[in-house]
Design a protein around this motif. Structure first.
Motif, PDB file in Angstrom:
ATOM      1  N   ARG A   1       8.445 -13.490 -10.150  1.00 16.17           N
ATOM      2  CA  ARG A   1       9.087 -13.385 -11.456  1.00 16.17           C
ATOM      3  C   ARG A   1      10.071 -12.213 -11.483  1.00 16.17           C
ATOM      4  O   ARG A   1      11.150 -12.308 -12.059  1.00 16.17           O
ATOM      5  N   TRP A   2       9.684 -11.102 -10.867  1.00 18.35           N
ATOM      6  CA  TRP A   2      10.562  -9.923 -10.805  1.00 18.35           C
ATOM      7  C   TRP A   2      11.864 -10.259 -10.084  1.00 18.35           C
ATOM      8  O   TRP A   2      12.953  -9.925 -10.553  1.00 18.35           O
ATOM      9  N   ILE A   3      11.764 -10.926  -8.941  1.00 13.76           N
ATOM     10  CA  ILE A   3      12.958 -11.310  -8.189  1.00 13.76           C
ATOM     11  C   ILE A   3      13.813 -12.288  -9.000  1.00 13.76           C
ATOM     12  O   ILE A   3      15.042 -12.186  -9.045  1.00 13.76           O
ATOM     13  N   ALA A   4      13.161 -13.231  -9.677  1.00 12.05           N
ATOM     14  CA  ALA A   4      13.884 -14.229 -10.467  1.00 12.05           C
ATOM     15  C   ALA A   4      14.640 -13.602 -11.632  1.00 12.05           C
ATOM     16  O   ALA A   4      15.640 -14.160 -12.099  1.00 12.05           O
ATOM     17  N   THR A   5      14.170 -12.440 -12.090  1.00 11.45           N
ATOM     18  CA  THR A   5      14.825 -11.770 -13.215  1.00 11.45           C
ATOM     19  C   THR A   5      15.745 -10.636 -12.762  1.00 11.45           C
ATOM     20  O   THR A   5      16.104  -9.768 -13.554  1.00 11.45           O
ATOM     21  N   GLY A   6      16.095 -10.638 -11.481  1.00 12.11           N
ATOM     22  CA  GLY A   6      17.085  -9.680 -11.000  1.00 12.11           C
ATOM     23  C   GLY A   6      16.563  -8.542 -10.164  1.00 12.11           C
ATOM     24  O   GLY A   6      17.332  -7.668  -9.753  1.00 12.11           O
ATOM     25  N   GLY A   7      15.263  -8.513  -9.884  1.00  9.18           N
ATOM     26  CA  GLY A   7      14.720  -7.460  -9.036  1.00  9.18           C
ATOM     27  C   GLY A   7      15.244  -7.576  -7.616  1.00  9.18           C
ATOM     28  O   GLY A   7      15.497  -8.677  -7.126  1.00  9.18           O
ATOM     29  N   LYS A   8      15.413  -6.442  -6.972  1.00 13.19           N
ATOM     30  CA  LYS A   8      15.932  -6.441  -5.601  1.00 13.19           C
ATOM     31  C   LYS A   8      15.027  -5.606  -4.712  1.00 13.19           C
ATOM     32  O   LYS A   8      14.534  -4.562  -5.109  1.00 13.19           O
ATOM     33  N   VAL A   9      14.833  -6.075  -3.483  1.00 19.57           N
ATOM     34  CA  VAL A   9      13.980  -5.370  -2.539  1.00 19.57           C
ATOM     35  C   VAL A   9      14.653  -5.354  -1.177  1.00 19.57           C
ATOM     36  O   VAL A   9      15.272  -6.331  -0.766  1.00 19.57           O
ATOM     37  N   ALA A  10      14.531  -4.218  -0.497  1.00 19.12           N
ATOM     38  CA  ALA A  10      15.070  -4.093   0.860  1.00 19.12           C
ATOM     39  C   ALA A  10      13.938  -3.646   1.773  1.00 19.12           C
ATOM     40  O   ALA A  10      13.754  -2.465   2.032  1.00 19.12           O
ATOM     41  N   PRO A  11      13.092  -4.586   2.237  1.00 21.87           N
ATOM     42  CA  PRO A  11      11.934  -4.218   3.054  1.00 21.87           C
ATOM     43  C   PRO A  11      12.342  -3.576   4.368  1.00 21.87           C
ATOM     44  O   PRO A  11      13.362  -3.919   4.955  1.00 21.87           O
ATOM     45  N   GLN A  12      11.530  -2.633   4.808  1.00 24.32           N
ATOM     46  CA  GLN A  12      11.728  -1.934   6.065  1.00 24.32           C
ATOM     47  C   GLN A  12      10.621  -2.346   7.027  1.00 24.32           C
ATOM     48  O   GLN A  12       9.629  -2.952   6.627  1.00 24.32           O
ATOM     49  N   PRO A  13      10.757  -2.009   8.306  1.00 22.27           N
ATOM     50  CA  PRO A  13       9.822  -2.550   9.284  1.00 22.27           C
ATOM     51  C   PRO A  13       8.406  -2.022   9.246  1.00 22.27           C
ATOM     52  O   PRO A  13       7.516  -2.644   9.778  1.00 22.27           O
ATOM     53  N   ARG A  14       8.129  -0.880   8.636  1.00 23.87           N
ATOM     54  CA  ARG A  14       6.784  -0.323   8.776  1.00 23.87           C
ATOM     55  C   ARG A  14       6.376   0.441   7.520  1.00 23.87           C
ATOM     56  O   ARG A  14       7.016   1.395   7.122  1.00 23.87           O
TER      57      ARG A  14
ATOM     58  N   ILE B   1       8.046   1.177   1.137  1.00 26.54           N
ATOM     59  CA  ILE B   1       8.292   0.789  -0.234  1.00 26.54           C
ATOM     60  C   ILE B   1       9.792   0.632  -0.388  1.00 26.54           C
ATOM     61  O   ILE B   1      10.560   1.486   0.027  1.00 26.54           O
ATOM     62  N   ALA B   2      10.235  -0.455  -0.991  1.00 31.97           N
ATOM     63  CA  ALA B   2      11.664  -0.679  -1.152  1.00 31.97           C
ATOM     64  C   ALA B   2      12.280   0.408  -2.012  1.00 31.97           C
ATOM     65  O   ALA B   2      11.688   0.850  -2.985  1.00 31.97           O
ATOM     66  N   PRO B   3      13.497   0.868  -1.678  1.00 35.23           N
ATOM     67  CA  PRO B   3      14.139   1.891  -2.480  1.00 35.23           C
ATOM     68  C   PRO B   3      14.570   1.351  -3.830  1.00 35.23           C
ATOM     69  O   PRO B   3      15.103   0.257  -3.928  1.00 35.23           O
ATOM     70  N   ILE B   4      14.292   2.106  -4.865  1.00 35.40           N
ATOM     71  CA  ILE B   4      14.785   1.802  -6.190  1.00 35.40           C
ATOM     72  C   ILE B   4      15.379   3.080  -6.734  1.00 35.40           C
ATOM     73  O   ILE B   4      15.116   4.166  -6.213  1.00 35.40           O
ATOM     74  N   PRO B   5      16.235   3.001  -7.750  1.00 33.43           N
ATOM     75  CA  PRO B   5      16.899   4.200  -8.244  1.00 33.43           C
ATOM     76  C   PRO B   5      15.924   5.337  -8.520  1.00 33.43           C
ATOM     77  O   PRO B   5      14.929   5.164  -9.216  1.00 33.43           O
ATOM     78  N   GLY B   6      16.206   6.496  -7.948  1.00 34.35           N
ATOM     79  CA  GLY B   6      15.390   7.673  -8.201  1.00 34.35           C
ATOM     80  C   GLY B   6      14.158   7.786  -7.338  1.00 34.35           C
ATOM     81  O   GLY B   6      13.374   8.714  -7.490  1.00 34.35           O
ATOM     82  N   THR B   7      13.935   6.828  -6.406  1.00 32.67           N
ATOM     83  CA  THR B   7      12.725   6.886  -5.591  1.00 32.67           C
ATOM     84  C   THR B   7      13.037   6.764  -4.107  1.00 32.67           C
ATOM     85  O   THR B   7      12.211   6.299  -3.335  1.00 32.67           O
ATOM     86  N   SER B   8      14.223   7.189  -3.694  1.00 36.84           N
ATOM     87  CA  SER B   8      14.592   7.062  -2.289  1.00 36.84           C
ATOM     88  C   SER B   8      13.687   7.881  -1.385  1.00 36.84           C
ATOM     89  O   SER B   8      13.553   7.592  -0.203  1.00 36.84           O
ATOM     90  N   HIS B   9      13.000   8.905  -1.944  1.00 35.92           N
ATOM     91  CA  HIS B   9      12.109   9.727  -1.136  1.00 35.92           C
ATOM     92  C   HIS B   9      10.865   8.966  -0.697  1.00 35.92           C
ATOM     93  O   HIS B   9      10.107   9.455   0.137  1.00 35.92           O
ATOM     94  N   LEU B  10      10.657   7.757  -1.232  1.00 33.99           N
ATOM     95  CA  LEU B  10       9.472   6.995  -0.872  1.00 33.99           C
ATOM     96  C   LEU B  10       9.654   6.182   0.400  1.00 33.99           C
ATOM     97  O   LEU B  10       8.710   5.596   0.894  1.00 33.99           O
ATOM     98  N   ILE B  11      10.885   6.135   0.924  1.00 38.71           N
ATOM     99  CA  ILE B  11      11.127   5.343   2.125  1.00 38.71           C
ATOM    100  C   ILE B  11      10.260   5.860   3.269  1.00 38.71           C
ATOM    101  O   ILE B  11      10.169   7.043   3.537  1.00 38.71           O
ATOM    102  N   GLY B  12       9.621   4.915   3.960  1.00 35.36           N
ATOM    103  CA  GLY B  12       8.781   5.269   5.095  1.00 35.36           C
ATOM    104  C   GLY B  12       7.358   5.596   4.713  1.00 35.36           C
ATOM    105  O   GLY B  12       6.565   6.000   5.546  1.00 35.36           O
ATOM    106  N   THR B  13       6.982   5.416   3.444  1.00 30.89           N
ATOM    107  CA  THR B  13       5.622   5.703   3.018  1.00 30.89           C
ATOM    108  C   THR B  13       5.098   4.560   2.177  1.00 30.89           C
ATOM    109  O   THR B  13       5.835   3.691   1.749  1.00 30.89           O
TER     110      THR B  13
END
Length: 231
Positions: free
Chosen positions: A194-207, A210-222
């Protein structure tokens, strides 16, 4: 001085109940053949719901021996893998599914799940999206499954504390345990869709990402913690 009491605000109407998965759509994976069949179905999906359950600890200082159950769900079927004290015949298939970068594994509050999988089974999940973090937007607190279901579907997700604290290491799970566990995985996938259908976007990484979203880029890799999760 006017001491008149303020008028009472009308109560918000109760939300209709969320209808979870049916028991006949849940598969308990017990044999090598069942594990291979489950792996084929899960790896064919673009995204799957993901969660684990562990036998609760009630003594201070006691360490969890979980996970004891791993739940993976497609859009129409949930697969439950029991990983108690006995070796599971599905370990190789579980490792292949969870360590593959695709399908995307989506769930709520996955930090402890991922840690326990590493510690107990030596599985390092890849392509993981923690919806608790991805859906919170600019809010400080993570978003829990109940709040997400209310937000995206206008429905009430019943989460039984009594069932959540049952013995997940039991060889024979009750129907209520099976449905609770299966719903935990599949509801995450439904919210993700439902989130994707309403415009949500995700950029999965290999390991473990957590997908980056505005203001949470520090979460990449965790995998983000769910300590502040809203139920």
């Amino acid at each position: 001085m006017d001491n008149a009491a303020a008028p009472l605000q009308p109560l918000a109407p109760a939300l209709p109940p969320y209808q979870g998965i049916r028991l006949e759509d849940v598969r308990l994976v017990r044999t090598a053949d069942e594990a291979k069949s489950a792996m084929a179905a899960l790896l064919a999906a673009d995204a799957i719901g993901f969660d684990t359950e562990s036998k609760p600890t009630f003594v201070k200082g006691e360490s969890s021996t979980g996970p004891h159950l791993i739940q993976l769900a497609t859009d129409d079927t949930a697969y439950l893998f029991q990983v108690g004290s006995k070796p599971t015949p599905a370990l190789a298939e579980l490792k292949a599914i969870l360590e593959a970068s695709s399908p995307l594994k989506v769930g709520f509050g996955l930090s402890d799940d991922v840690k326990r999988l590493r510690n107990k089974l030596g599985i390092a999940p890849a392509g993981v999206l923690d919806l608790s973090v991805a859906l919170r937007g600019g809010q400080r607190n993570d978003l829990g499954a109940k709040t997400a279901v209310a937000k995206f579907f206008g429905l009430h997700l019943q989460k039984s504390k009594k069932i959540s604290t049952t013995n997940w290491a039991s060889v024979r799970l009750s129907d209520k345990q099976i449905l609770y566990a299966a719903d935990d995985a599949q509801v995450a996938l439904r919210v993700y869709r439902r989130w994707i259908a309403t415009g949500g976007k995700v950029a999965p990484q290999p390991r473990d990402v957590i997908a980056p979203i505005p203001g949470t880029s520090h979460l990449i890799g965790t995998v983000a913690t769910d300590e502040n999760s809203i139920c």
